[in-house]
Design a protein around this motif. Structure first.
Motif, PDB file in Angstrom:
ATOM      1  N   ALA A  48     -14.647  -0.698   0.544  1.00 38.46           N
ATOM      2  CA  ALA A  48     -13.458  -1.403   1.048  1.00 38.46           C
ATOM      3  C   ALA A  48     -13.770  -2.882   1.249  1.00 38.46           C
ATOM      4  CB  ALA A  48     -12.980  -0.769   2.350  1.00 38.46           C
ATOM      5  N   ALA A  49     -14.948  -3.184   1.777  1.00 38.34           N
ATOM      6  CA  ALA A  49     -15.344  -4.579   1.976  1.00 38.34           C
ATOM      7  C   ALA A  49     -15.487  -5.310   0.647  1.00 38.34           C
ATOM      8  CB  ALA A  49     -16.662  -4.640   2.751  1.00 38.34           C
ATOM      9  N   ALA A  50     -15.823  -4.560  -0.411  1.00 37.80           N
ATOM     10  CA  ALA A  50     -15.984  -5.161  -1.738  1.00 37.80           C
ATOM     11  C   ALA A  50     -14.653  -5.350  -2.455  1.00 37.80           C
ATOM     12  CB  ALA A  50     -16.915  -4.302  -2.588  1.00 37.80           C
ATOM     13  N   GLY A  51     -13.573  -4.735  -1.930  1.00 39.73           N
ATOM     14  CA  GLY A  51     -12.258  -4.961  -2.521  1.00 39.73           C
ATOM     15  C   GLY A  51     -11.494  -3.736  -2.961  1.00 39.73           C
ATOM     16  N   ALA A  52     -12.042  -2.538  -2.761  1.00 40.27           N
ATOM     17  CA  ALA A  52     -11.333  -1.321  -3.166  1.00 40.27           C
ATOM     18  C   ALA A  52     -10.218  -0.991  -2.180  1.00 40.27           C
ATOM     19  CB  ALA A  52     -12.309  -0.156  -3.249  1.00 40.27           C
ATOM     20  N   ASP A  53      -9.140  -0.382  -2.674  1.00 41.86           N
ATOM     21  CA  ASP A  53      -8.039   0.002  -1.785  1.00 41.86           C
ATOM     22  C   ASP A  53      -7.609   1.457  -1.927  1.00 41.86           C
ATOM     23  OD1 ASP A  53      -6.893  -1.295  -4.321  1.00 41.86           O
ATOM     24  OD2 ASP A  53      -5.106  -0.344  -3.510  1.00 41.86           O
ATOM     25  N   VAL A  54      -8.066   2.170  -2.974  1.00 38.33           N
ATOM     26  CA  VAL A  54      -7.760   3.594  -3.126  1.00 38.33           C
ATOM     27  C   VAL A  54      -9.077   4.361  -3.122  1.00 38.33           C
ATOM     28  CG1 VAL A  54      -6.645   5.377  -4.522  1.00 38.33           C
ATOM     29  CG2 VAL A  54      -5.720   3.049  -4.540  1.00 38.33           C
ATOM     30  N   LEU A  55      -9.218   5.289  -2.184  1.00 35.72           N
ATOM     31  CA  LEU A  55     -10.473   6.024  -2.029  1.00 35.72           C
ATOM     32  C   LEU A  55     -10.230   7.496  -2.328  1.00 35.72           C
ATOM     33  CD1 LEU A  55     -11.759   4.384   1.285  1.00 35.72           C
ATOM     34  CD2 LEU A  55     -12.075   3.610  -1.080  1.00 35.72           C
ATOM     35  N   HIS A 114      -4.572  -1.888  -8.453  1.00 36.10           N
ATOM     36  CA  HIS A 114      -5.382  -1.168  -7.472  1.00 36.10           C
ATOM     37  C   HIS A 114      -6.817  -1.029  -7.965  1.00 36.10           C
ATOM     38  CE1 HIS A 114      -1.908   0.001  -5.090  1.00 36.10           C
ATOM     39  NE2 HIS A 114      -1.315   0.467  -6.175  1.00 36.10           N
ATOM     40  N   ILE A 115      -7.765  -1.029  -7.028  1.00 36.83           N
ATOM     41  CA  ILE A 115      -9.144  -0.642  -7.332  1.00 36.83           C
ATOM     42  C   ILE A 115      -9.413   0.675  -6.618  1.00 36.83           C
ATOM     43  CG2 ILE A 115     -11.587  -1.203  -7.179  1.00 36.83           C
ATOM     44  CD1 ILE A 115     -10.879  -4.147  -7.181  1.00 36.83           C
ATOM     45  N   GLU A 116      -9.691   1.684  -7.416  1.00 31.20           N
ATOM     46  CA  GLU A 116      -9.922   3.035  -6.907  1.00 31.20           C
ATOM     47  C   GLU A 116     -11.410   3.366  -7.005  1.00 31.20           C
ATOM     48  OE1 GLU A 116      -7.289   6.788  -7.585  1.00 31.20           O
ATOM     49  OE2 GLU A 116      -8.621   6.665  -9.325  1.00 31.20           O
ATOM     50  N   ILE A 117     -11.916   4.059  -5.992  1.00 32.77           N
ATOM     51  CA  ILE A 117     -13.306   4.511  -5.977  1.00 32.77           C
ATOM     52  C   ILE A 117     -13.313   6.024  -6.063  1.00 32.77           C
ATOM     53  CG2 ILE A 117     -15.468   4.579  -4.677  1.00 32.77           C
ATOM     54  CD1 ILE A 117     -14.632   1.774  -5.621  1.00 32.77           C
ATOM     55  N   ASP A 118     -14.102   6.555  -6.984  1.00 32.60           N
ATOM     56  CA  ASP A 118     -14.167   8.002  -7.190  1.00 32.60           C
ATOM     57  C   ASP A 118     -15.630   8.433  -7.211  1.00 32.60           C
ATOM     58  OD1 ASP A 118     -13.854  10.646  -7.845  1.00 32.60           O
ATOM     59  OD2 ASP A 118     -12.601  10.301  -9.608  1.00 32.60           O
ATOM     60  N   GLY A 119     -16.035   9.132  -6.131  1.00 28.55           N
ATOM     61  CA  GLY A 119     -17.377   9.690  -6.105  1.00 28.55           C
ATOM     62  C   GLY A 119     -18.146   9.365  -4.846  1.00 28.55           C
ATOM     63  N   GLY A 120     -18.476  10.391  -4.079  1.00 27.81           N
ATOM     64  CA  GLY A 120     -19.332  10.208  -2.917  1.00 27.81           C
ATOM     65  C   GLY A 120     -18.705   9.432  -1.773  1.00 27.81           C
ATOM     66  N   ILE A 131      -9.471  12.740   6.859  1.00 25.80           N
ATOM     67  CA  ILE A 131      -8.721  11.631   6.249  1.00 25.80           C
ATOM     68  C   ILE A 131      -8.705  10.436   7.192  1.00 25.80           C
ATOM     69  CG2 ILE A 131      -6.392  10.882   5.562  1.00 25.80           C
ATOM     70  CD1 ILE A 131      -6.004  13.809   4.489  1.00 25.80           C
ATOM     71  N   ALA A 132      -8.430  10.708   8.460  1.00 30.61           N
ATOM     72  CA  ALA A 132      -8.348   9.628   9.447  1.00 30.61           C
ATOM     73  C   ALA A 132      -9.690   8.925   9.615  1.00 30.61           C
ATOM     74  CB  ALA A 132      -7.872  10.185  10.786  1.00 30.61           C
ATOM     75  N   ALA A 133     -10.783   9.693   9.574  1.00 28.85           N
ATOM     76  CA  ALA A 133     -12.114   9.094   9.740  1.00 28.85           C
ATOM     77  C   ALA A 133     -12.461   8.178   8.573  1.00 28.85           C
ATOM     78  CB  ALA A 133     -13.158  10.199   9.883  1.00 28.85           C
ATOM     79  N   ILE A 134     -12.131   8.602   7.357  1.00 28.89           N
ATOM     80  CA  ILE A 134     -12.394   7.764   6.180  1.00 28.89           C
ATOM     81  C   ILE A 134     -11.535   6.508   6.230  1.00 28.89           C
ATOM     82  CG2 ILE A 134     -12.256   7.641   3.654  1.00 28.89           C
ATOM     83  CD1 ILE A 134     -12.738  10.729   3.663  1.00 28.89           C
ATOM     84  N   ARG A 135     -10.246   6.686   6.568  1.00 25.42           N
ATOM     85  CA  ARG A 135      -9.327   5.546   6.614  1.00 25.42           C
ATOM     86  C   ARG A 135      -9.777   4.529   7.672  1.00 25.42           C
ATOM     87  NH1 ARG A 135      -4.297   5.694   4.700  1.00 25.42           N
ATOM     88  NH2 ARG A 135      -3.973   7.920   5.123  1.00 25.42           N
ATOM     89  N   LYS A 136     -10.110   5.026   8.859  1.00 22.98           N
ATOM     90  CA  LYS A 136     -10.500   4.130   9.955  1.00 22.98           C
ATOM     91  C   LYS A 136     -11.745   3.324   9.573  1.00 22.98           C
ATOM     92  CE  LYS A 136     -11.798   4.148  14.844  1.00 22.98           C
ATOM     93  NZ  LYS A 136     -12.124   5.009  16.020  1.00 22.98           N
ATOM     94  N   ALA A 137     -12.727   3.987   8.965  1.00 26.80           N
ATOM     95  CA  ALA A 137     -13.957   3.306   8.566  1.00 26.80           C
ATOM     96  C   ALA A 137     -13.684   2.244   7.497  1.00 26.80           C
ATOM     97  CB  ALA A 137     -14.970   4.322   8.057  1.00 26.80           C
ATOM     98  N   ALA A 138     -12.811   2.602   6.540  1.00 16.06           N
ATOM     99  CA  ALA A 138     -12.498   1.656   5.454  1.00 16.06           C
ATOM    100  C   ALA A 138     -11.691   0.465   5.970  1.00 16.06           C
ATOM    101  CB  ALA A 138     -11.739   2.376   4.340  1.00 16.06           C
ATOM    102  N   GLU A 139     -10.686   0.751   6.808  1.00 17.41           N
ATOM    103  CA  GLU A 139      -9.816  -0.320   7.298  1.00 17.41           C
ATOM    104  C   GLU A 139     -10.592  -1.316   8.161  1.00 17.41           C
ATOM    105  OE1 GLU A 139      -5.433   1.860   7.309  1.00 17.41           O
ATOM    106  OE2 GLU A 139      -6.571   1.744   9.181  1.00 17.41           O
ATOM    107  N   ALA A 140     -11.584  -0.828   8.878  1.00 12.41           N
ATOM    108  CA  ALA A 140     -12.381  -1.728   9.718  1.00 12.41           C
ATOM    109  C   ALA A 140     -13.177  -2.719   8.887  1.00 12.41           C
ATOM    110  CB  ALA A 140     -13.341  -0.904  10.586  1.00 12.41           C
ATOM    111  N   ALA A 141     -13.467  -2.343   7.636  1.00 12.33           N
ATOM    112  CA  ALA A 141     -14.285  -3.217   6.774  1.00 12.33           C
ATOM    113  C   ALA A 141     -13.453  -4.013   5.770  1.00 12.33           C
ATOM    114  CB  ALA A 141     -15.298  -2.369   6.007  1.00 12.33           C
ATOM    115  N   ALA A 142     -12.216  -3.586   5.545  1.00 18.24           N
ATOM    116  CA  ALA A 142     -11.407  -4.205   4.485  1.00 18.24           C
ATOM    117  C   ALA A 142     -11.049  -5.656   4.821  1.00 18.24           C
ATOM    118  CB  ALA A 142     -10.127  -3.387   4.268  1.00 18.24           C
TER     119      ALA A 142
END
Length: 229
Positions: free
Chosen positions: A189-196, A173-179, A218-229
């Motif tokens: 997400a577009a760069a390859g991260a899957d855990v936010l 997994h690639i996790e992003i932590d911060g901001g 949670i839904a807003a973050i997920r929707k934005a990430a999934e659209a770019a993943a």
């Protein structure tokens, strides 16, 4: 924990109500989070003090998903057993926390916990290469660790791309932590991260008594990430 690259939202309880962690953990899970992220800080490796193994053990019965424990401490090795006993599913240590990260990752795996490795903003992706086959998760810090609510460091997006290329088809997994917000989530997400990991962006506007905003956030973050993943 089976592996997949679908977007996972891991709220940081650093932004929860410290007096009500058990119900906060249940509330974010009920509202759709995938993991629960616990930020452990020692006032030495980072300029803040938070939680130890006893707190992790206390919330473990309230966490039905994955307890993702991020050790912002140095040294790490003397505490691995205690956090494993407290029920951590993932233990993430910083490459910068000591001279023997290989040994630390070995010890985490030997304790029956999935090892993660974290990189501060000033640490290059290349620091991972010697130990990449020892980890289940890479955490890219997109703020300098120590406090919640900081501004996202955009220069880390290219680091995420480098790490994603380095990982290839390994189940890491690639996790992003911060901001992390609905605005920054698509970039990573577009760069390859899957855990936010998101703290204030998940908990803002809600409470244990009124948890619906947690779900909306949670839904807003997920929707934005999934659209770019």
């Amino acid at each position: 924990m089976s592996f997949d690259r679908r977007i996972k939202i891991a709220p940081s309880i650093l932004s929860a109500d410290f007096a009500d962690f058990g119900r906060e953990c249940r509330a974010i899970e009920d509202q759709g989070c995938d993991w629960v992220h616990v930020d452990v800080m020692d006032g030495h490796f980072v300029p803040n003090l938070t939680f130890g193994p006893a707190m992790c053990k206390a919330i473990r019965p309230h966490v039905r998903t994955v307890m993702d424990v991020h050790l912002m401490i140095a040294p790490v090795d003397p505490y691995i057993e205690a956090f494993a006993d407290a029920g951590a599913d993932i233990l993430t240590a910083h490459v910068e926390a000591g001279p023997h990260i290989h040994r630390t990752l070995q010890a985490i795996r030997a304790a029956g916990v999935r090892p993660g490795i974290a990189l501060n903003p000033g640490t290059p992706a290349e620091a991972l290469r010697p130990v990449l086959d020892m980890v289940d998760l890479v955490c890219v810090m997109t703020v300098n660790p120590g406090f919640g609510g900081q501004k996202f460091i955009a220069s880390q997006i290219e680091k995420v791309r480098e790490i994603r290329a380095m990982i290839g088809d390994r189940p890491i997994h690639i996790e992003i932590d911060g901001g992390v917000t609905p605005e920054t989530a698509p970039l990573v997400a577009a760069a390859g991260a899957d855990v936010l990991v998101a703290g204030s962006a998940v908990f803002k506007g809600g409470s244990v008594a009124d948890p619906a905003p947690y779900g909306a956030n949670i839904a807003a973050i997920r929707k934005a990430a999934e659209a770019a993943a």
